[in-house]
Scaffold this motif. Structure first.
Motif, PDB file in Angstrom:
ATOM      1  N   LEU A 261       0.796  -1.271   0.691  1.00  0.00           N
ATOM      2  CA  LEU A 261       0.033   0.466  -0.072  1.00  0.00           C
ATOM      3  C   LEU A 261       0.973   1.585  -0.524  1.00  0.00           C
ATOM      4  O   LEU A 261       0.571   2.432  -0.957  1.00  0.00           O
ATOM      5  N   ARG A 262       2.318   1.105   0.594  1.00  0.00           N
ATOM      6  CA  ARG A 262       3.213   2.316   0.647  1.00  0.00           C
ATOM      7  C   ARG A 262       3.223   3.399  -0.683  1.00  0.00           C
ATOM      8  O   ARG A 262       3.237   4.523  -0.431  1.00  0.00           O
TER       9      ARG A 262
ATOM     10  N   PRO B  76       1.288   3.282  -3.526  1.00  0.00           N
ATOM     11  CA  PRO B  76       0.260   4.128  -4.014  1.00  0.00           C
ATOM     12  C   PRO B  76      -0.303   5.008  -3.134  1.00  0.00           C
ATOM     13  O   PRO B  76      -1.078   5.973  -4.062  1.00  0.00           O
ATOM     14  N   LEU B  77      -0.139   4.500  -2.070  1.00  0.00           N
ATOM     15  CA  LEU B  77      -0.757   5.648  -0.853  1.00  0.00           C
ATOM     16  C   LEU B  77      -0.210   6.985  -1.360  1.00  0.00           C
ATOM     17  O   LEU B  77      -0.022   8.312  -1.365  1.00  0.00           O
ATOM     18  N   THR B  78       1.690   6.802  -1.511  1.00  0.00           N
ATOM     19  CA  THR B  78       2.692   7.784  -1.911  1.00  0.00           C
ATOM     20  C   THR B  78       1.705   8.990  -3.061  1.00  0.00           C
ATOM     21  O   THR B  78       1.569  10.533  -3.142  1.00  0.00           O
ATOM     22  N   THR B  79       1.231   7.779  -4.014  1.00  0.00           N
ATOM     23  CA  THR B  79       0.959   9.206  -5.333  1.00  0.00           C
ATOM     24  C   THR B  79      -0.245   9.803  -4.671  1.00  0.00           C
ATOM     25  O   THR B  79      -0.369  10.570  -5.338  1.00  0.00           O
ATOM     26  N   MET B  80      -1.339   9.446  -3.949  1.00  0.00           N
ATOM     27  CA  MET B  80      -2.045  10.067  -3.463  1.00  0.00           C
ATOM     28  C   MET B  80      -1.686  11.348  -3.074  1.00  0.00           C
ATOM     29  O   MET B  80      -2.355  12.407  -2.921  1.00  0.00           O
ATOM     30  N   ILE B  81      -1.128  11.096  -2.358  1.00  0.00           N
ATOM     31  CA  ILE B  81      -0.499  11.718  -1.493  1.00  0.00           C
ATOM     32  C   ILE B  81      -0.350  13.202  -1.613  1.00  0.00           C
ATOM     33  O   ILE B  81      -0.230  14.762  -2.142  1.00  0.00           O
ATOM     34  N   ASN B  82       0.708  12.918  -2.972  1.00  0.00           N
ATOM     35  CA  ASN B  82       1.215  13.577  -4.144  1.00  0.00           C
ATOM     36  C   ASN B  82       0.401  14.434  -4.741  1.00  0.00           C
ATOM     37  O   ASN B  82       0.171  15.750  -5.410  1.00  0.00           O
TER      38      ASN B  82
ATOM     39  N   ASP C 280      -7.739  13.075   5.565  1.00  0.00           N
ATOM     40  CA  ASP C 280      -7.504  11.210   5.655  1.00  0.00           C
ATOM     41  C   ASP C 280      -6.705  10.551   4.535  1.00  0.00           C
ATOM     42  O   ASP C 280      -6.173   9.327   5.410  1.00  0.00           O
ATOM     43  N   VAL C 281      -6.484  10.606   4.083  1.00  0.00           N
ATOM     44  CA  VAL C 281      -4.951  10.214   2.790  1.00  0.00           C
ATOM     45  C   VAL C 281      -3.610  10.506   4.147  1.00  0.00           C
ATOM     46  O   VAL C 281      -3.292   9.116   4.449  1.00  0.00           O
ATOM     47  N   HIS C 282      -3.240  12.002   4.950  1.00  0.00           N
ATOM     48  CA  HIS C 282      -2.255  11.085   5.033  1.00  0.00           C
ATOM     49  C   HIS C 282      -2.687  10.218   6.862  1.00  0.00           C
ATOM     50  O   HIS C 282      -1.559   9.804   7.688  1.00  0.00           O
ATOM     51  N   ARG C 283      -4.351   9.880   7.075  1.00  0.00           N
ATOM     52  CA  ARG C 283      -4.091   9.295   8.470  1.00  0.00           C
ATOM     53  C   ARG C 283      -4.107   7.736   8.125  1.00  0.00           C
ATOM     54  O   ARG C 283      -3.128   7.689   8.645  1.00  0.00           O
ATOM     55  N   PHE C 284      -4.513   7.585   6.381  1.00  0.00           N
ATOM     56  CA  PHE C 284      -4.557   5.968   5.640  1.00  0.00           C
ATOM     57  C   PHE C 284      -3.023   5.809   6.050  1.00  0.00           C
ATOM     58  O   PHE C 284      -2.476   4.839   6.522  1.00  0.00           O
ATOM     59  N   ARG C 285      -1.901   6.888   5.933  1.00  0.00           N
ATOM     60  CA  ARG C 285      -0.302   6.691   5.411  1.00  0.00           C
ATOM     61  C   ARG C 285      -0.068   6.445   6.893  1.00  0.00           C
ATOM     62  O   ARG C 285       0.884   5.668   7.102  1.00  0.00           O
ATOM     63  N   ARG C 286      -0.231   7.079   7.356  1.00  0.00           N
ATOM     64  CA  ARG C 286       0.363   7.045   9.087  1.00  0.00           C
ATOM     65  C   ARG C 286      -0.076   5.448   9.525  1.00  0.00           C
ATOM     66  O   ARG C 286       0.410   4.801  10.337  1.00  0.00           O
ATOM     67  N   MET C 287      -1.331   5.780   9.352  1.00  0.00           N
ATOM     68  CA  MET C 287      -2.017   3.210  10.151  1.00  0.00           C
ATOM     69  C   MET C 287      -1.246   2.429   9.237  1.00  0.00           C
ATOM     70  O   MET C 287      -0.880   1.705  10.003  1.00  0.00           O
ATOM     71  N   VAL C 288      -0.645   2.490   7.606  1.00  0.00           N
ATOM     72  CA  VAL C 288       0.064   1.970   7.011  1.00  0.00           C
ATOM     73  C   VAL C 288       1.741   1.464   7.342  1.00  0.00           C
ATOM     74  O   VAL C 288       1.878   0.535   7.667  1.00  0.00           O
ATOM     75  N   ILE C 289       1.642   2.700   7.773  1.00  0.00           N
ATOM     76  CA  ILE C 289       2.866   3.235   8.416  1.00  0.00           C
ATOM     77  C   ILE C 289       2.996   1.931  10.199  1.00  0.00           C
ATOM     78  O   ILE C 289       3.926   1.441  10.068  1.00  0.00           O
ATOM     79  N   ASP C 290       2.276   2.602  11.024  1.00  0.00           N
ATOM     80  CA  ASP C 290       1.746   1.694  12.337  1.00  0.00           C
ATOM     81  C   ASP C 290       1.437   0.518  11.840  1.00  0.00           C
ATOM     82  O   ASP C 290       2.373  -0.805  12.306  1.00  0.00           O
ATOM     83  N   LEU C 291       1.134  -0.476  10.615  1.00  0.00           N
ATOM     84  CA  LEU C 291       0.407  -1.594  10.322  1.00  0.00           C
ATOM     85  C   LEU C 291       1.553  -2.369  10.582  1.00  0.00           C
ATOM     86  O   LEU C 291       2.017  -3.493  10.616  1.00  0.00           O
ATOM     87  N   LEU C 292       2.877  -2.125   9.054  1.00  0.00           N
ATOM     88  CA  LEU C 292       4.415  -2.151   9.144  1.00  0.00           C
ATOM     89  C   LEU C 292       5.255  -2.516  10.593  1.00  0.00           C
ATOM     90  O   LEU C 292       5.537  -3.446  11.026  1.00  0.00           O
ATOM     91  N   GLU C 293       4.815  -1.407  10.811  1.00  0.00           N
ATOM     92  CA  GLU C 293       5.316  -1.719  12.776  1.00  0.00           C
ATOM     93  C   GLU C 293       5.243  -2.563  13.684  1.00  0.00           C
ATOM     94  O   GLU C 293       5.555  -3.214  13.987  1.00  0.00           O
TER      95      GLU C 293
END
Length: 221
Positions: free
Chosen positions: A15-16, A18-24, A50-63
Protein backbone atom coordinates in the motif's frame (compact mmCIF):
# COMPACT_ATOMS: atom_id res chain seq x y z
CA UNK A 1 -0.59 -16.33 13.67
CA UNK A 2 2.65 -16.21 11.70
CA UNK A 3 0.69 -16.20 8.43
CA UNK A 4 -1.54 -13.36 9.70
CA UNK A 5 1.50 -11.33 10.74
CA UNK A 6 3.17 -11.89 7.37
CA UNK A 7 -0.04 -11.02 5.52
CA UNK A 8 -0.46 -7.72 7.41
CA UNK A 9 3.15 -6.82 6.71
CA UNK A 10 2.90 -7.67 3.00
CA UNK A 11 -0.35 -5.76 2.47
CA UNK A 12 0.96 -2.71 4.32
CA UNK A 13 4.13 -2.75 2.26
CA UNK A 14 2.21 -2.95 -1.02
CA UNK A 15 0.00 0.00 0.00
CA UNK A 16 2.91 2.38 0.52
CA UNK A 17 3.53 3.11 -3.17
CA UNK A 18 -0.07 3.94 -4.22
CA UNK A 19 -0.49 5.96 -1.02
CA UNK A 20 2.52 8.09 -1.94
CA UNK A 21 0.91 8.76 -5.33
CA UNK A 22 -2.36 9.74 -3.65
CA UNK A 23 -0.61 12.07 -1.21
CA UNK A 24 1.21 13.84 -4.04
CA UNK A 25 -2.02 14.18 -6.05
CA UNK A 26 -3.89 15.62 -3.06
CA UNK A 27 -1.02 18.07 -2.47
CA UNK A 28 -1.57 19.41 -6.01
CA UNK A 29 -5.28 19.82 -5.31
CA UNK A 30 -4.59 21.62 -2.02
CA UNK A 31 -2.40 24.17 -3.81
CA UNK A 32 -5.30 24.92 -6.14
CA UNK A 33 -8.07 24.80 -3.53
CA UNK A 34 -8.26 28.61 -3.34
CA UNK A 35 -9.68 28.59 -6.89
CA UNK A 36 -12.31 25.95 -6.09
CA UNK A 37 -15.89 26.40 -4.90
CA UNK A 38 -16.21 26.17 -1.08
CA UNK A 39 -17.75 22.68 -1.17
CA UNK A 40 -14.96 21.30 -3.37
CA UNK A 41 -12.28 22.96 -1.25
CA UNK A 42 -13.74 21.41 1.90
CA UNK A 43 -13.85 18.00 0.23
CA UNK A 44 -10.16 18.29 -0.69
CA UNK A 45 -9.29 19.23 2.91
CA UNK A 46 -11.15 16.15 4.22
CA UNK A 47 -9.47 13.94 1.63
CA UNK A 48 -6.05 15.32 2.57
CA UNK A 49 -6.61 14.57 6.27
CA UNK A 50 -7.89 11.06 5.58
CA UNK A 51 -5.08 10.16 3.18
CA UNK A 52 -2.42 11.29 5.65
CA UNK A 53 -4.11 9.36 8.46
CA UNK A 54 -4.25 6.32 6.18
CA UNK A 55 -0.53 6.70 5.52
CA UNK A 56 0.21 6.78 9.26
CA UNK A 57 -1.96 3.69 9.72
CA UNK A 58 -0.01 1.78 7.05
CA UNK A 59 3.30 2.75 8.68
CA UNK A 60 1.97 1.67 12.08
CA UNK A 61 0.68 -1.62 10.65
CA UNK A 62 4.14 -2.35 9.27
CA UNK A 63 5.55 -1.63 12.70
CA UNK A 64 2.90 -3.83 14.35
CA UNK A 65 3.75 -6.73 12.04
CA UNK A 66 7.41 -6.43 13.01
CA UNK A 67 6.60 -5.96 16.70
CA UNK A 68 4.55 -9.17 16.79
CA UNK A 69 7.78 -11.11 16.42
CA UNK A 70 10.38 -11.61 19.09
CA UNK A 71 13.25 -9.14 19.37
CA UNK A 72 16.37 -10.25 17.53
CA UNK A 73 19.13 -10.55 20.09
CA UNK A 74 21.51 -8.89 17.63
CA UNK A 75 19.45 -5.69 17.92
CA UNK A 76 19.91 -5.44 21.68
CA UNK A 77 22.31 -2.89 23.13
CA UNK A 78 22.96 -1.11 26.39
CA UNK A 79 20.75 1.98 26.29
CA UNK A 80 20.69 5.09 28.43
CA UNK A 81 17.00 5.97 28.80
CA UNK A 82 17.55 9.62 29.85
CA UNK A 83 19.62 10.16 26.70
CA UNK A 84 16.93 8.63 24.45
CA UNK A 85 14.20 10.69 26.12
CA UNK A 86 16.23 13.91 25.92
CA UNK A 87 16.73 13.38 22.19
CA UNK A 88 13.00 12.86 21.56
CA UNK A 89 12.03 15.86 23.71
CA UNK A 90 14.50 18.09 21.88
CA UNK A 91 12.73 17.34 18.59
CA UNK A 92 9.48 18.82 19.95
CA UNK A 93 9.42 22.54 20.67
CA UNK A 94 6.38 22.33 22.95
CA UNK A 95 7.88 19.68 25.27
CA UNK A 96 9.54 20.75 28.53
CA UNK A 97 13.04 19.38 29.27
CA UNK A 98 13.03 15.92 30.81
CA UNK A 99 13.72 15.60 34.53
CA UNK A 100 16.12 12.89 35.69
CA UNK A 101 15.50 11.69 39.23
CA UNK A 102 17.89 9.32 40.97
CA UNK A 103 20.37 7.24 38.97
CA UNK A 104 18.47 5.30 36.28
CA UNK A 105 20.29 2.09 35.34
CA UNK A 106 21.05 1.20 31.74
CA UNK A 107 18.60 -1.12 29.97
CA UNK A 108 19.29 -3.86 27.45
CA UNK A 109 17.00 -2.92 24.60
CA UNK A 110 16.34 -2.54 20.90
CA UNK A 111 17.03 1.19 20.69
CA UNK A 112 14.73 1.72 17.70
CA UNK A 113 11.77 0.20 19.53
CA UNK A 114 12.56 2.11 22.71
CA UNK A 115 12.75 5.36 20.78
CA UNK A 116 9.35 4.58 19.26
CA UNK A 117 7.87 4.06 22.73
CA UNK A 118 9.02 7.51 23.85
CA UNK A 119 7.93 9.25 20.63
CA UNK A 120 4.49 7.64 20.66
CA UNK A 121 3.86 8.67 24.27
CA UNK A 122 4.92 12.24 23.55
CA UNK A 123 2.82 12.37 20.39
CA UNK A 124 -0.19 10.93 22.20
CA UNK A 125 0.05 13.59 24.91
CA UNK A 126 0.54 16.34 22.35
CA UNK A 127 -2.27 15.27 20.03
CA UNK A 128 -4.88 13.97 22.46
CA UNK A 129 -3.92 15.08 25.96
CA UNK A 130 -3.74 18.85 25.71
CA UNK A 131 0.05 18.83 25.44
CA UNK A 132 3.01 17.47 27.39
CA UNK A 133 3.58 19.33 30.64
CA UNK A 134 6.15 17.05 32.30
CA UNK A 135 8.55 14.28 31.32
CA UNK A 136 10.59 12.45 33.95
CA UNK A 137 13.01 9.51 34.00
CA UNK A 138 13.35 7.96 37.43
CA UNK A 139 15.75 5.35 38.73
CA UNK A 140 14.16 2.97 41.24
CA UNK A 141 16.24 0.01 42.40
CA UNK A 142 16.89 -1.97 39.21
CA UNK A 143 14.04 -0.38 37.27
CA UNK A 144 13.85 2.66 35.00
CA UNK A 145 10.57 4.55 35.16
CA UNK A 146 9.41 6.98 32.46
CA UNK A 147 6.54 9.34 33.25
CA UNK A 148 4.77 11.50 30.64
CA UNK A 149 2.20 13.92 32.06
CA UNK A 150 -0.38 15.68 29.91
CA UNK A 151 -2.82 18.53 30.40
CA UNK A 152 -5.92 16.74 29.12
CA UNK A 153 -9.13 15.61 30.81
CA UNK A 154 -7.65 12.30 31.94
CA UNK A 155 -8.56 8.75 30.97
CA UNK A 156 -11.67 7.19 32.56
CA UNK A 157 -11.01 4.07 34.62
CA UNK A 158 -13.08 1.94 32.25
CA UNK A 159 -10.82 2.85 29.31
CA UNK A 160 -7.39 2.56 30.93
CA UNK A 161 -6.70 -0.92 29.58
CA UNK A 162 -8.69 -0.52 26.38
CA UNK A 163 -6.59 2.41 25.10
CA UNK A 164 -3.60 0.07 24.73
CA UNK A 165 -5.54 -2.19 22.37
CA UNK A 166 -5.27 -1.86 18.60
CA UNK A 167 -7.53 0.61 16.77
CA UNK A 168 -8.81 2.19 19.98
CA UNK A 169 -9.31 5.94 19.61
CA UNK A 170 -11.72 6.63 22.46
CA UNK A 171 -14.37 9.32 22.14
CA UNK A 172 -12.75 10.83 19.03
CA UNK A 173 -13.28 7.76 16.88
CA UNK A 174 -15.29 8.41 13.77
CA UNK A 175 -14.70 12.15 13.57
CA UNK A 176 -13.41 13.51 10.27
CA UNK A 177 -11.22 16.48 9.59
CA UNK A 178 -9.40 16.15 12.94
CA UNK A 179 -6.15 14.45 13.84
CA UNK A 180 -7.74 11.59 15.75
CA UNK A 181 -4.81 9.24 15.14
CA UNK A 182 -4.90 5.65 13.91
CA UNK A 183 -5.55 3.89 17.21
CA UNK A 184 -2.24 2.03 16.93
CA UNK A 185 0.23 4.32 18.69
CA UNK A 186 -0.42 3.16 22.26
CA UNK A 187 -0.82 -0.45 21.10
CA UNK A 188 2.72 -0.25 19.73
CA UNK A 189 3.91 1.18 23.04
CA UNK A 190 2.36 -1.76 24.90
CA UNK A 191 3.87 -4.31 22.52
CA UNK A 192 7.36 -2.86 22.56
CA UNK A 193 7.36 -2.51 26.35
CA UNK A 194 6.16 -6.11 26.79
CA UNK A 195 8.91 -7.35 24.46
CA UNK A 196 11.41 -5.71 26.83
CA UNK A 197 9.86 -7.43 29.88
CA UNK A 198 8.49 -4.12 31.10
CA UNK A 199 5.05 -2.74 31.92
CA UNK A 200 3.01 0.30 30.93
CA UNK A 201 -0.13 1.89 32.34
CA UNK A 202 -1.97 5.19 32.69
CA UNK A 203 -3.02 6.84 35.93
CA UNK A 204 -4.30 10.20 37.14
CA UNK A 205 -1.80 13.06 37.20
CA UNK A 206 -1.74 14.98 40.46
CA UNK A 207 -3.67 18.17 39.73
CA UNK A 208 -5.57 16.71 36.77
CA UNK A 209 -4.76 15.13 33.43
CA UNK A 210 -3.12 11.78 32.71
CA UNK A 211 0.23 10.28 33.58
CA UNK A 212 1.50 7.53 31.29
CA UNK A 213 4.07 5.34 33.02
CA UNK A 214 6.57 2.89 31.55
CA UNK A 215 8.83 0.74 33.71
CA UNK A 216 11.70 -1.26 32.24
CA UNK A 217 14.11 -3.62 34.00
CA UNK A 218 17.63 -2.26 34.23
CA UNK A 219 20.96 -4.04 33.84
CA UNK A 220 22.54 -5.03 37.12
CA UNK A 221 25.62 -2.90 37.72
Amino acid sequence: MERDIQFAGNVSHELRSPLTTMINAVAVLRRRSADMPPAASQAVALLDADVHRFRRMVIDLLEISRADGEIDGRDLERCDVPEIVAHSVADRESCPPAEVIGVPPLVLADRRRLDRVVCNLLDNAGNHGGGVIRVAVIGRDQWVRLEVDDDGPGVPLAQREQIFERFTRGDLAGRRGEDTGTGLGLALVAQHVARHRGRVWVEDRPGGGSRFVVELPGIAS
